[in-house]
Motif scaffolding. Structure first.
Motif, PDB file in Angstrom:
ATOM      1  N   GLN A 174      38.135   0.650  12.930  1.00  0.00           N
ATOM      2  CA  GLN A 174      37.891   0.385  11.516  1.00  0.00           C
ATOM      3  C   GLN A 174      37.380   1.633  10.799  1.00  0.00           C
ATOM      4  O   GLN A 174      37.717   1.885   9.640  1.00  0.00           O
ATOM      5  CB  GLN A 174      36.877  -0.750  11.386  1.00  0.00           C
ATOM      6  CG  GLN A 174      36.612  -1.177   9.951  1.00  0.00           C
ATOM      7  CD  GLN A 174      35.615  -2.307   9.879  1.00  0.00           C
ATOM      8  OE1 GLN A 174      35.136  -2.770  10.901  1.00  0.00           O
ATOM      9  NE2 GLN A 174      35.306  -2.755   8.681  1.00  0.00           N
ATOM     10  N   LYS A 175      36.568   2.439  11.491  1.00  0.00           N
ATOM     11  CA  LYS A 175      36.076   3.671  10.891  1.00  0.00           C
ATOM     12  C   LYS A 175      37.218   4.639  10.591  1.00  0.00           C
ATOM     13  O   LYS A 175      37.229   5.305   9.546  1.00  0.00           O
ATOM     14  CB  LYS A 175      35.065   4.329  11.835  1.00  0.00           C
ATOM     15  CG  LYS A 175      34.355   5.533  11.250  1.00  0.00           C
ATOM     16  CD  LYS A 175      33.457   6.180  12.283  1.00  0.00           C
ATOM     17  CE  LYS A 175      32.408   5.190  12.797  1.00  0.00           C
ATOM     18  NZ  LYS A 175      31.479   5.868  13.752  1.00  0.00           N
ATOM     19  N   VAL A 176      38.196   4.708  11.495  1.00  0.00           N
ATOM     20  CA  VAL A 176      39.357   5.581  11.263  1.00  0.00           C
ATOM     21  C   VAL A 176      40.170   5.089  10.068  1.00  0.00           C
ATOM     22  O   VAL A 176      40.597   5.870   9.206  1.00  0.00           O
ATOM     23  CB  VAL A 176      40.224   5.656  12.537  1.00  0.00           C
ATOM     24  CG1 VAL A 176      41.525   6.408  12.266  1.00  0.00           C
ATOM     25  CG2 VAL A 176      39.454   6.322  13.655  1.00  0.00           C
ATOM     26  N   VAL A 177      40.387   3.789   9.991  1.00  0.00           N
ATOM     27  CA  VAL A 177      41.148   3.232   8.868  1.00  0.00           C
ATOM     28  C   VAL A 177      40.400   3.444   7.552  1.00  0.00           C
ATOM     29  O   VAL A 177      41.007   3.750   6.518  1.00  0.00           O
ATOM     30  CB  VAL A 177      41.444   1.745   9.119  1.00  0.00           C
ATOM     31  CG1 VAL A 177      42.116   1.110   7.906  1.00  0.00           C
ATOM     32  CG2 VAL A 177      42.338   1.580  10.344  1.00  0.00           C
ATOM     33  N   ASP A 178      39.078   3.284   7.557  1.00  0.00           N
ATOM     34  CA  ASP A 178      38.299   3.526   6.345  1.00  0.00           C
ATOM     35  C   ASP A 178      38.413   4.974   5.898  1.00  0.00           C
ATOM     36  O   ASP A 178      38.480   5.268   4.688  1.00  0.00           O
ATOM     37  CB  ASP A 178      36.828   3.171   6.587  1.00  0.00           C
ATOM     38  CG  ASP A 178      36.611   1.671   6.706  1.00  0.00           C
ATOM     39  OD1 ASP A 178      37.464   0.914   6.200  1.00  0.00           O
ATOM     40  OD2 ASP A 178      35.604   1.266   7.316  1.00  0.00           O
ATOM     41  N   HIS A 179      38.427   5.901   6.867  1.00  0.00           N
ATOM     42  CA  HIS A 179      38.573   7.315   6.510  1.00  0.00           C
ATOM     43  C   HIS A 179      39.950   7.589   5.904  1.00  0.00           C
ATOM     44  O   HIS A 179      40.069   8.353   4.931  1.00  0.00           O
ATOM     45  CB  HIS A 179      38.357   8.179   7.749  1.00  0.00           C
ATOM     46  CG  HIS A 179      38.466   9.642   7.486  1.00  0.00           C
ATOM     47  ND1 HIS A 179      37.488  10.373   6.833  1.00  0.00           N
ATOM     48  CD2 HIS A 179      39.461  10.531   7.772  1.00  0.00           C
ATOM     49  CE1 HIS A 179      37.861  11.632   6.732  1.00  0.00           C
ATOM     50  NE2 HIS A 179      39.058  11.757   7.300  1.00  0.00           N
ATOM     51  N   LEU A 180      40.983   6.979   6.461  1.00  0.00           N
ATOM     52  CA  LEU A 180      42.321   7.164   5.907  1.00  0.00           C
ATOM     53  C   LEU A 180      42.437   6.504   4.532  1.00  0.00           C
ATOM     54  O   LEU A 180      43.126   7.013   3.643  1.00  0.00           O
ATOM     55  CB  LEU A 180      43.360   6.572   6.859  1.00  0.00           C
ATOM     56  CG  LEU A 180      43.511   7.269   8.214  1.00  0.00           C
ATOM     57  CD1 LEU A 180      44.465   6.496   9.112  1.00  0.00           C
ATOM     58  CD2 LEU A 180      44.003   8.695   8.044  1.00  0.00           C
ATOM     59  N   ALA A 181      41.761   5.366   4.350  1.00  0.00           N
ATOM     60  CA  ALA A 181      41.836   4.678   3.072  1.00  0.00           C
ATOM     61  C   ALA A 181      41.138   5.462   1.959  1.00  0.00           C
ATOM     62  O   ALA A 181      41.485   5.333   0.782  1.00  0.00           O
ATOM     63  CB  ALA A 181      41.224   3.286   3.195  1.00  0.00           C
ATOM     64  N   SER A 182      40.126   6.256   2.336  1.00  0.00           N
ATOM     65  CA  SER A 182      39.414   7.037   1.325  1.00  0.00           C
ATOM     66  C   SER A 182      40.177   8.268   0.869  1.00  0.00           C
ATOM     67  O   SER A 182      39.784   8.895  -0.122  1.00  0.00           O
ATOM     68  CB  SER A 182      38.046   7.455   1.880  1.00  0.00           C
ATOM     69  OG  SER A 182      38.205   8.291   3.018  1.00  0.00           O
ATOM     70  N   ALA A 183      41.248   8.628   1.568  1.00  0.00           N
ATOM     71  CA  ALA A 183      42.046   9.798   1.169  1.00  0.00           C
ATOM     72  C   ALA A 183      42.883   9.455  -0.059  1.00  0.00           C
ATOM     73  O   ALA A 183      43.436   8.354  -0.168  1.00  0.00           O
ATOM     74  CB  ALA A 183      42.942  10.244   2.324  1.00  0.00           C
ATOM     75  N   ASP A 184      42.981  10.398  -0.975  1.00  0.00           N
ATOM     76  CA  ASP A 184      43.734  10.188  -2.211  1.00  0.00           C
ATOM     77  C   ASP A 184      45.233  10.168  -1.926  1.00  0.00           C
ATOM     78  O   ASP A 184      45.758  11.053  -1.242  1.00  0.00           O
ATOM     79  CB  ASP A 184      43.423  11.294  -3.219  1.00  0.00           C
ATOM     80  CG  ASP A 184      41.962  11.264  -3.668  1.00  0.00           C
ATOM     81  OD1 ASP A 184      41.374  10.175  -3.606  1.00  0.00           O
ATOM     82  OD2 ASP A 184      41.427  12.332  -4.043  1.00  0.00           O
ATOM     83  N   GLY A 185      45.902   9.162  -2.459  1.00  0.00           N
ATOM     84  CA  GLY A 185      47.351   9.082  -2.355  1.00  0.00           C
ATOM     85  C   GLY A 185      47.887   8.598  -1.025  1.00  0.00           C
ATOM     86  O   GLY A 185      49.106   8.577  -0.837  1.00  0.00           O
ATOM     87  N   PHE A 186      47.013   8.226  -0.083  1.00  0.00           N
ATOM     88  CA  PHE A 186      47.499   7.757   1.218  1.00  0.00           C
ATOM     89  C   PHE A 186      47.778   6.262   1.140  1.00  0.00           C
ATOM     90  O   PHE A 186      46.949   5.484   0.675  1.00  0.00           O
ATOM     91  CB  PHE A 186      46.479   8.046   2.314  1.00  0.00           C
ATOM     92  CG  PHE A 186      46.981   7.741   3.693  1.00  0.00           C
ATOM     93  CD1 PHE A 186      47.760   8.644   4.384  1.00  0.00           C
ATOM     94  CD2 PHE A 186      46.675   6.528   4.310  1.00  0.00           C
ATOM     95  CE1 PHE A 186      48.230   8.361   5.653  1.00  0.00           C
ATOM     96  CE2 PHE A 186      47.138   6.238   5.569  1.00  0.00           C
ATOM     97  CZ  PHE A 186      47.919   7.153   6.241  1.00  0.00           C
ATOM     98  N   ASP A 187      48.949   5.863   1.610  1.00  0.00           N
ATOM     99  CA  ASP A 187      49.373   4.465   1.577  1.00  0.00           C
ATOM    100  C   ASP A 187      48.753   3.732   2.764  1.00  0.00           C
ATOM    101  O   ASP A 187      49.228   3.850   3.902  1.00  0.00           O
ATOM    102  CB  ASP A 187      50.905   4.388   1.610  1.00  0.00           C
ATOM    103  CG  ASP A 187      51.397   2.949   1.434  1.00  0.00           C
ATOM    104  OD1 ASP A 187      50.583   2.090   1.042  1.00  0.00           O
ATOM    105  OD2 ASP A 187      52.598   2.707   1.678  1.00  0.00           O
TER     106      ASP A 187
END
Length: 248
Positions: A30-43
């Motif tokens: 979940q921490k990895v997904v949260d980090h990816l979700a915080s990136a701008d423009g990442f789907d």
């Protein structure tokens, strides 16, 4: 009926895509997904978390006894009786309070008696209370191939370490990150050429197998097999290994 894999992030079936990492706990994934979700423009719809090797875990809470069972049954019955009393009050507000309280007490009494009888029937077979849950051994973070390049860079910045072949409890981490297993190579002899079985050795091995099929474990011929056939099958490998056969 076959189950077709679906792209990562799609509903239904297992996702297809690149494996970004394998983690021991759901919190790490979940921490990895949260980090990816915080990136701008990442789907983030291209991401999926997949649990591996589902296990059923039963946590033992307490030891059961007659007083504990009776108290637990009375509490459950009081809750059920309170629910029934609330329904009576909603439809008939003029119902006396004494009747509503009697409904609660009646529910507690019935459930207490039923729980005590049930515990007495199964006495000695299950004298404990437990809570069951379904959990996974490891969790995979999978993303769609179209965003795999950027996702790999972002995962490195998350600070969460993925499992590898040495600490993966499932024993299947050799193909993490979408790597393909290297093709196995045939062992080579001293001359640098592959050791292929010659026709003579192959024939000798087939003869040994036929002899094993015709004989029992103590060396006697099986029922319905001629002794001449067994003797010929035993002598064939010896003739192939003899110097005369190798010269020819």
């Amino acid at each position: 009926m076959s189950v077709q894999p679906t792209p990562a992030g799609a509903s239904g079936g297992l996702p297809t895509g690149e494996l970004l990492g394998r983690y021991r706990s759901y919190e790490d994934a979940q921490k990895v997904v949260d980090h990816l979700a915080s990136a701008d423009g990442f789907d983030i719809k291209s991401l999926s978390i997949v649990g591996n090797d589902l296990r059923s875990v039963e946590h033992i809470r307490t030891r059961l006894s007659y007083p504990r069972v009776a108290l637990g049954g009375a509490a459950q019955g009081a809750i059920f009786g309170g629910f029934i009393a609330m329904i009576f009050y909603l439809f008939t507000p003029e119902t006396p309070l004494l009747e509503l309280v009697s409904i609660i007490l009646l529910g507690a009494a019935v459930w207490m008696i039923a729980g005590t009888i049930g515990y007495a029937v199964r006495r000695g077979r299950r004298d404990f209370a437990s809570v069951s849950q379904l959990t996974a051994t490891t969790y995979d973070v999978v993303c769609d191939f179209s965003v795999a390049g950027r996702a790999r860079q972002l995962v490195k910045e998350s600070g969460t370490v993925s499992l590898n072949a040495h600490n993966d409890p499932t024993g299947r981490s050799g193909n993490l990150g979408g790597e393909r297993p290297a093709p196995t190579q045939q062992p080579r002899g001293e001359g640098g050429s592959s050791d292929h079985a010659s026709p003579d050795s192959s024939s000798a091995e087939q003869a040994r197998q036929r002899a094993a099929q015709w004989q029992t474990e103590d060396g006697r011929p099986r029922y319905g097999v001629r002794r001449d056939d067994v003797k010929g099958a035993e002598e064939w490998p010896k003739r192939q290994d003899s110097p005369e056969a190798s010269d020819t």
